[in-house]
Design an enzyme around this catalytic site. Structure first.
Site, PDB file in Angstrom:
ATOM      1  N   ASP A   1      14.238   1.023  34.947  1.00 52.78           N
ATOM      2  CA  ASP A   1      15.508   1.325  34.173  1.00 52.78           C
ATOM      3  C   ASP A   1      15.666   0.536  32.820  1.00 52.78           C
ATOM      4  O   ASP A   1      15.154  -0.875  33.247  1.00 52.78           O
ATOM      5  CB  ASP A   1      16.741   1.434  34.608  1.00 52.78           C
ATOM      6  CG  ASP A   1      16.695   2.671  35.637  1.00 52.78           C
ATOM      7  OD1 ASP A   1      16.089   3.731  35.532  1.00 52.78           O
ATOM      8  OD2 ASP A   1      17.760   2.514  36.472  1.00 52.78           O
TER       9      ASP A   1
ATOM     10  N   ASP B   1      20.006   3.877  39.971  1.00 52.89           N
ATOM     11  CA  ASP B   1      21.547   3.397  40.347  1.00 52.89           C
ATOM     12  C   ASP B   1      22.310   4.704  40.595  1.00 52.89           C
ATOM     13  O   ASP B   1      23.173   4.474  41.369  1.00 52.89           O
ATOM     14  CB  ASP B   1      22.151   2.623  39.161  1.00 52.89           C
ATOM     15  CG  ASP B   1      21.692   3.136  37.841  1.00 52.89           C
ATOM     16  OD1 ASP B   1      21.639   4.312  37.727  1.00 52.89           O
ATOM     17  OD2 ASP B   1      22.079   2.464  36.821  1.00 52.89           O
TER      18      ASP B   1
ATOM     19  N   ASP C   1      19.459   9.500  41.172  1.00 52.05           N
ATOM     20  CA  ASP C   1      17.951   8.841  41.390  1.00 52.05           C
ATOM     21  C   ASP C   1      17.696   8.532  42.850  1.00 52.05           C
ATOM     22  O   ASP C   1      16.473   8.227  43.090  1.00 52.05           O
ATOM     23  CB  ASP C   1      18.419   7.285  41.004  1.00 52.05           C
ATOM     24  CG  ASP C   1      18.625   7.173  39.333  1.00 52.05           C
ATOM     25  OD1 ASP C   1      18.182   7.835  38.706  1.00 52.05           O
ATOM     26  OD2 ASP C   1      19.314   6.216  38.801  1.00 52.05           O
TER      27      ASP C   1
HETATM   28  P1  ATP Z   1      18.844   3.426  31.810  1.00 54.61           P
HETATM   29  O1  ATP Z   1      19.795   2.598  32.636  1.00 54.61           O
HETATM   30  O2  ATP Z   1      18.186   4.497  32.710  1.00 54.61           O
HETATM   31  O3  ATP Z   1      17.936   2.609  30.986  1.00 54.61           O
HETATM   32  P2  ATP Z   1      20.737   4.296  30.234  1.00 54.61           P
HETATM   33  O4  ATP Z   1      22.097   3.672  30.725  1.00 54.61           O
HETATM   34  O5  ATP Z   1      20.218   4.029  28.839  1.00 54.61           O
HETATM   35  O6  ATP Z   1      19.610   4.408  31.265  1.00 54.61           O
HETATM   36  P3  ATP Z   1      22.242   6.790  30.670  1.00 54.61           P
HETATM   37  O7  ATP Z   1      23.439   5.811  31.188  1.00 54.61           O
HETATM   38  O8  ATP Z   1      21.737   7.789  31.407  1.00 54.61           O
HETATM   39  O9  ATP Z   1      20.931   5.909  30.248  1.00 54.61           O
HETATM   40  O10 ATP Z   1      22.769   6.885  28.996  1.00 54.61           O
HETATM   41  C1  ATP Z   1      21.755   7.805  28.305  1.00 54.61           C
HETATM   42  C2  ATP Z   1      22.587   8.161  26.942  1.00 54.61           C
HETATM   43  O11 ATP Z   1      23.684   8.578  27.158  1.00 54.61           O
HETATM   44  C3  ATP Z   1      22.585   6.625  26.070  1.00 54.61           C
HETATM   45  O12 ATP Z   1      21.540   6.510  25.250  1.00 54.61           O
HETATM   46  C4  ATP Z   1      23.964   6.927  25.273  1.00 54.61           C
HETATM   47  O13 ATP Z   1      23.704   7.585  24.149  1.00 54.61           O
HETATM   48  C5  ATP Z   1      24.633   7.958  26.232  1.00 54.61           C
HETATM   49  N1  ATP Z   1      25.713   7.287  27.086  1.00 54.61           N
HETATM   50  C6  ATP Z   1      25.615   6.160  27.899  1.00 54.61           C
HETATM   51  N2  ATP Z   1      26.862   6.018  28.266  1.00 54.61           N
HETATM   52  C7  ATP Z   1      27.712   6.866  27.997  1.00 54.61           C
HETATM   53  C8  ATP Z   1      29.219   7.074  28.068  1.00 54.61           C
HETATM   54  N3  ATP Z   1      29.992   6.110  28.897  1.00 54.61           N
HETATM   55  N4  ATP Z   1      29.732   7.952  27.221  1.00 54.61           N
HETATM   56  C9  ATP Z   1      29.219   8.760  26.403  1.00 54.61           C
HETATM   57  N5  ATP Z   1      27.833   8.897  26.266  1.00 54.61           N
HETATM   58  C10 ATP Z   1      26.927   7.681  26.841  1.00 54.61           C
END
Ligand code: ATP
Length: 869
Positions: A327, A614, A618
């Site tokens: 990730d 996480d 997953d």
């Molecule tokens: P990884 O840990 O796999 O790299 P990530 O943390 O970037 O992934 P996600 O948490 O699935 O991936 O988030 C994907 C997208 O969702 C982010 O790029 C963001 O645009 C949006 N996002 C993340 N957190 C939030 C939140 N708390 N509220 C709204 N949108 C969110």
């Protein structure tokens, strides 16, 4: 059974004598813990130290030897018999200590990954180990948690629970807080109750514990089930088989020695004792314990490097890993988000420079749409993306709590990594609600119909969209994570909230850009991976452009590598993915479900894949991967439970460190095997040659057993903790299922064994010039000391001078202790008991020379035949 589902919450609280607003007091909880016991499903009874000691005598050969020495006791061979019994006892004792240590360290590992719960005690929210929960405790639940005990729900925000472990029903059931009227409901229909061991898949909730431990529904099932058996690693299983073959081989040779001896008319009883002692010494019965200890000690070392191994076989698999799918957020980056850019009304505002009140509305809306909060002491709680929003809001505008008082939240659709959006609904005026949606740019813009321009709501045109898209790309290219913010006003909220009904016809407000700097140490780890033949792959929910910018910075995305999005991945067939997977370094905007396909495609290419994760979703990919690595900080219980390994610092560099340890542990186990087997060959050979040559036995049974005692345990254990070879991460990963005798061991073991046998026999011949006692003393000394030389040889295929003579301090200690013990037996009056004698300085010269010759010869062989850097 109490029908708690038909009671209302007041009745339950008074039954359980608890206060659902403040929880139990610490004192009361302590009393209840004493009364009800810990919240555990009772485990299989642990083996006691005594039973471990007794197990040491289960070996047939040892039993035969004990019987034989008791017989010889009656035949008058008192000293020999007593010593044999003493050595056997000592050996058993050492074996027990080893096993006990191994078991203890595995036990403490389990404790490290013990589940915790968030509970209300004395009016405060605290985290405690779930085993300390008691009836009456008020416990928080959120997506990804295992329900830690049985209880009645007090609050539910879209709480959904997968109860398949109990009911077999695979669709998660929606949970409510209200009371039910039917007394006779099945577990699956009691929708205001939660049960231990089930999984929260969605939403949040609060429940009061009604039953713990074996009184829970899960406890009732656990009573019927036998608990898991001991898990053994593939190597342990292979070694067990090998041990059986070698044991049989040793037995056959011992039988031959016995038969030839008897044919040569040697005393039958003496021959019998010799053969049985030899069998005890030559059967590598200590091997499994040494392997377990090496694994356990290695695992302890991994803990120091922030990797907790949950499943022992992973230690070995780590050594073969050749792909790490990681990730991005938090693992490759620091997960320390800071909002630096705001884009609204087509203007980009740089918050690094100074605050601009044009950002007020966007920040207000985005802050309302968060679950994170910052307490009075400045400590933050919640998802870092949201903490970043709250902190920029509080820094420039007001407290989040004041804003929430003005616009109280009345409903929500939580964030999930498939939708990549989150929505909250707030009461604005009497019958007027404000719906706020924030999330990934592409997903939010799709659902916007209007846009806020200069404070007025207008239609969102294609032209507007392209401008915003350009800005999104610009932020992405600068490695910023982008969130889009939108809202709408409404008069009514549907009773059942669904994304399709609520998250539509939204008014676009703007974008938020936040930095999340890469972890510095990851750059080095990526370099190490490349040297070590391991391909790092980034898998992220973030935007492709952001992902690519960070992957380039870290060295993960190089020339010729591909970056694909979840959508592109969906368009590929499994066969296409199978062919392309080796070239893809970045997967962006993927959902957890995609991870499974990626793992499978790599595995079809024969790769050994480590995969991080996480969230609840997953879990399947973590299970499918050869090494599932769950995040220790941000990971859910479910992810941790499915993983082979937990990264306590959520760091990519930790996986690489664990691979290095995994490789070292495997190499070290091989060294112990190498050492023990070659020594056993040597021991058998001395006696075999003498028997075939019709000469007197070079060693008496007590000698054989003593040599075994002095040489088997300590040096073999010390080999198990050899420091990592500095080249260990420059080699390609070990192929899956590689033979343990690869790397020249197939030749080295027999040749070095023959060497030990020969030098001991030559010592015997030298000694014979004087008399048999002298000869036996010399053979006895050389057999021990040459095996200790062999311990040095077995450390590496490289020259021991290159490896560093004193580098392994445990080896130095082991050799010192073994030499000391051997000298005590030869030089002190104890020699009378062993029927040997002190020898002259000339003979000592020969002993030293012969004992060191395996090292000298092997140094020459290594220089000539083993090409090492
Ligand atoms: P990884 O840990 O796999 O790299 P990530 O943390 O970037 O992934 P996600 O948490 O699935 O991936 O988030 C994907 C997208 O969702 C982010 O790029 C963001 O645009 C949006 N996002 C993340 N957190 C939030 C939140 N708390 N509220 C709204 N949108 C969110």
């Amino acid at each position: 059974m109490k029908e708690n589902w038909i009671l209302d919450i007041d009745e339950i609280s008074s039954n359980l004598k608890t206060d659902v607003n403040n929880g139990l007091s610490t004192e009361e909880a302590k009393k209840r813990l004493e009364k009800y016991g810990p919240n555990n499903l009772s485990e299989k009874k642990k083996r006691t130290v005594l039973s471990m000691l007794l197990d040491q005598f289960k070996d047939y050969m040892v039993i035969i030897l004990i019987i034989a020495s008791i017989v010889s006791l009656f035949l008058g061979e008192i000293t020999d018999a007593v010593i044999i019994l003493f050595i056997i006892l000592l050996n058993a004792f050492l074996g027990m200590i080893q096993e006990n240590n191994a078991e203890k360290s595995l036990e403490s590992l389990k404790k490290l990954s013990a589940p915790v719960s968030r509970v209300l005690r004395d009016g405060k929210v605290i985290e405690i180990e779930s085993q300390y929960l008691v009836p009456g405790d008020v416990v928080f639940l959120e997506a990804g948690n295992f329900v830690p005990a049985d209880g009645r729900i007090i609050e539910s925000a879209n709480l959904k629970i997968d109860e398949s472990a109990l009911t077999g029903e695979s669709i998660a059931s929606e949970k409510i807080a209200g009371k039910l009227s039917d007394k006779n409901l099945n577990i699956g229909d009691r929708i205001n109750m939660v049960y231990m061991g089930t999984i929260v898949t969605y939403g949040r909730g609060l429940f009061v514990v009604t039953e713990t431990g074996m009184d829970t529904e899960m406890g009732k099932i656990a009573k019927m089930l036998d608990n898991e058996d001991k898990v053994r690693t593939p190597l342990q299983i292979k070694l067990e088989q090998l041990g059986k073959y070698l044991g049989t081989g040793a037995l056959i040779i011992c039988a031959i020695i016995f038969i030839i001896g008897v044919m040569e008319k040697r005393p039958v009883f003496d021959m019998f004792m010799t053969s049985v002692s030899l069998a005890v010494a030559a059967i590598p019965e200590g091997l499994p314990a040494i392997v377990t200890i090496t694994l356990a000690l290695g695992v302890q070392k991994m803990i120091k490097r922030n990797a907790i191994i949950r499943k022992l076989p992973a230690v070995e698999t780590l050594g073969s890993a050749n792909v790490i799918c990681s990730d991005k957020t938090g693992t490759l980056t620091q997960n320390k988000m800071t909002v630096v850019k705001v884009y609204t009304d087509f203007k980009e505002l740089d918050l690094n420079d100074q605050y601009d009140n044009k950002a007020d509305f966007l920040l207000e809306c985005s802050t309302l749409c968060t679950d994170a909060f910052i307490d009075d002491k400045g400590k933050s709680f919640g998802d870092p993306t949201e903490v970043a929003i709250v902190s920029v809001f509080e820094k420039n505008l007001s407290k989040k709590s004041d804003l929430e008082n003005k616009y109280p939240r009345v409903a929500e659709i939580p964030f999930d990594s498939d939708r990549k959006m989150m929505t909250t609904i707030h009461k604005a005026h009497d019958n007027n609600y404000k719906v706020i949606t924030k999330g990934a740019f592409d997903n939010v813009i799709e659902r916007c119909k209007y846009i806020l321009k200069d404070g007025k709501i207008e239609n969102l045109t294609d032209d507007d969209k392209s401008k915003i898209k350009l800005e999104n790309e610009k932020m992405g290219n600068n490695a910023l994570r982008v969130l889009a913010i939108s809202y709408k006003n409404t008069d009514d909220i549907p009773e059942r909230l669904s994304s399709d009904d609520v998250e539509k016809d939204l008014i676009f407000i703007g974008l938020l850009g936040m930095i999340d700097p890469p972890r510095e140490e990851v750059k080095d780890s990526v370099k190490i991976c490349k040297m070590a033949g391991i391909k790092p792959v980034m898998i992220t929910g973030d935007h492709k452009i952001t992902a690519m910018a960070i992957a380039k910075e870290l060295g993960i995305l190089n020339k010729g590598d591909m970056a694909v999005t979840g959508r592109e991945l969906e368009a590929m067939t499994d066969d296409e993915l199978y062919k392309k997977v080796k070239d893809i370094s970045v997967y962006a905007r993927v959902s957890p479900e995609h991870k499974m396909r990626i793992v499978k495609a790599w595995q079809r290419n024969n790769a050994v894949v480590a995969m991080t994760g996480d969230g609840v979703n997953d879990a399947p990919a973590l299970k499918q991967a050869d090494i599932g690595a769950a995040m220790g900080i941000t990971g859910t219980d479910v992810a941790k439970d499915s993983a082979d390994m937990v990264l306590t610092d959520d760091n990519f560099a930790t996986i690489v460190a664990a691979i290095e340890e995994g490789r070292t542990i495997y190499e070290n186990i091989k060294k112990s095997i190498h050492y023990l087997l070659s020594c056993n060959i040597g021991e058998i050979l001395v006696l075999l040659i003498a028997t075939l040559a019709g000469m007197p036995m070079p060693l008496k049974p007590i000698h054989i057993l003593w040599v075994n005692l002095v040489t088997d345990s300590l040096p073999a254990l010390a080999l198990g903790v050899e420091p990592a070879d500095k080249d260990i991460m420059t080699k390609k990963p070990r192929p899956k299922n590689e033979n343990i005798f690869a790397d020249g061991l197939m030749f080295r073991i027999p040749i070095e064994g023959i060497m030990i046998g020969l030098v001991s026999f030559i010592a015997f011949l030298f000694g014979l010039r004087e008399n048999l006692t002298n000869a036996r003393t010399m053979a006895f000394a050389v057999l021990t000391f040459s095996q200790l030389s062999q311990a040095m040889n077995a450390r590496s295929n490289k020259s021991i001078f290159k490896v560093g003579l004193l580098k392994n301090k445990y080896m130095v200690l082991a050799l010192a202790v073994s030499i000391f013990l051997q000298l005590v037996v030869i030089l002190t009056p104890l020699n009378a008991i062993f029927d040997i004698k002190n020898i002259n300085i000339y003979d000592w010269d020969i002993i030293v020379l012969l004992s060191l010759s395996p090292i000298i010869i092997m140094e020459i062989v290594k220089a000539l035949f083993f090409k090492t850097k």
